[in-house]
Design a protein around this motif. Structure first.
Motif, mmCIF file in Angstrom:
data_model
loop_
_atom_site.group_PDB
_atom_site.id
_atom_site.type_symbol
_atom_site.label_atom_id
_atom_site.label_comp_id
_atom_site.label_asym_id
_atom_site.label_seq_id
_atom_site.Cartn_x
_atom_site.Cartn_y
_atom_site.Cartn_z
ATOM 1 N N PHE A 114 42.481 47.963 36.512
ATOM 2 C CA PHE A 114 42.476 46.788 35.816
ATOM 3 C C PHE A 114 41.156 46.294 35.075
ATOM 4 O O PHE A 114 41.464 45.631 34.020
ATOM 5 C CB PHE A 114 42.941 45.499 36.529
ATOM 6 C CG PHE A 114 44.452 45.509 36.906
ATOM 7 C CD1 PHE A 114 45.203 44.755 35.886
ATOM 8 C CD2 PHE A 114 44.995 45.821 38.188
ATOM 9 C CE1 PHE A 114 46.818 44.755 36.076
ATOM 10 C CE2 PHE A 114 46.530 45.777 38.268
ATOM 11 C CZ PHE A 114 47.134 45.239 37.151
ATOM 12 N N GLY A 142 41.410 45.855 31.385
ATOM 13 C CA GLY A 142 40.882 44.358 30.767
ATOM 14 C C GLY A 142 39.811 44.685 29.467
ATOM 15 O O GLY A 142 39.841 43.981 28.330
ATOM 16 N N CYS A 191 44.330 40.794 33.470
ATOM 17 C CA CYS A 191 43.883 42.065 34.007
ATOM 18 C C CYS A 191 42.609 42.006 34.531
ATOM 19 O O CYS A 191 42.092 42.427 35.323
ATOM 20 C CB CYS A 191 43.912 43.040 32.959
ATOM 21 S SG CYS A 191 45.514 43.670 32.017
ATOM 22 N N GLY A 193 47.191 49.468 32.660
ATOM 23 C CA GLY A 193 46.629 49.030 31.533
ATOM 24 C C GLY A 193 47.419 48.653 30.283
ATOM 25 O O GLY A 193 47.967 47.392 30.554
#
Length: 286
Positions: A40, A44, A181, A219
């Motif tokens: 994550f 992000g 995220c 993602g």
């Protein structure tokens, strides 16, 4: 963006999720919450690069409750999923967790402007039967747990709720998923420190698998799924999501981790048939 294009964009998330098992196996022996934090975090960062094109001002204008909702959806689902399998590492747990596409189809009928038709429900049930053939056909030596199965059910409800309620946030830009995220990565670090021992990937291939997960299944998939849920055919995407366990198994067969079987062929027929039925219902509705 047209509804058809948004639906196709959303389905790319399903395609990416079909590689989740393959890359997760490659990332061993990283524990699940640490893996979650790494992936994550990567997702992000990719989101930040994408958002930079539009300007970060788009993130400042979003209500904090939207960020809380998205973080609860992403982190809550993964926390419940991992905990369920810790307590009950069985095929039944996996099957219950895979109720979320069926719940998406059922819950979509509660949305304004959406009309749930019988073929959508029947198609979802047929596709669920196909997923059952795949999931229950896997070998496992784990012991079941009532608490684990309950958490798997809550996990399915969480993801279905997050997905369907995203439709109500149609005016919120998809760039908001970047914050979801990064917040999920932060909470995953805390869960890792509290519950796990730190173990990093064993070699370059392991790190490559982590990177691949962060770029794709953990993602970009959440960004394309957001587009599909907000602007696409939500019932069709719900039924089509059952392609993920089938495609995942085929990917494992392709690299020699799993063996081909009649169960895969039966599942393919059921999932394809269910999706075709839902697609026909959507076309007739349009």
């Amino acid at each position: 963006m047209t509804k058809a294009k948004a639906t196709a964009t959303g389905f790319t998330a399903v395609l990416m999720w079909s590689l989740l098992a393959l890359f997760t196996i490659g990332s061993a022996p990283v524990p699940p919450f640490l893996l979650n934090a790494l992936c994550f975090g990567i997702g992000g960062l990719i989101g930040l690069a994408w958002t930079a094109r539009q300007g970060f001002g788009v993130l400042r204008g979003i209500d904090w409750r939207v960020y809380a909702f998205g973080t609860i959806g992403l982190f809550g689902y993964h926390f419940l999923y991992f905990t369920a399998f810790r307590l009950s590492p069985t095929a039944e747990t996996g099957l219950i967790a895979y109720l979320w596409p069926l719940f998406i189809v059922l819950f979509s009928g509660l949305l304004p402007g959406e009309k749930l038709r019988a073929p959508h429900v029947i198609g979802a049930l047929i596709a669920f039967a196909g997923a059952a053939v795949i999931v229950l056909g896997r070998d496992d030596n784990g012991a079941g747990s009532a608490v684990g199965l309950t958490l798997a059910f809550l996990c399915a409800l969480t993801w279905a709720g997050y997905s369907v309620l995203s439709r109500r946030l149609g005016n919120v830009p998809t760039e908001s998923v970047t914050v979801f995220c990064l917040a999920t990565a932060t909470l995953s670090v805390l869960a890792h420190l509290a519950l796990e021992e730190t173990v990093w990937p064993a070699d370059a291939m392991g790190w490559g698998a982590v990177l691949a997960l962060g770029v794709g299944p953990v993602g970009a998939a959440f960004f394309t799924w957001d587009i599909g849920m907000k602007r696409g055919d939500i019932q069709l995407l719900g039924v089509a999501s059952y392609a993920a366990p089938l495609l995942s198994t085929l990917a494992l067969v392709a690299v020699g981790i799993a063996q081909p079987s009649w169960a895969i062929a039966i599942a393919a027929v059921l999932i394809t048939g269910g999706a075709a039925l839902a697609a026909r219902a959507s076309a007739n509705r349009g």
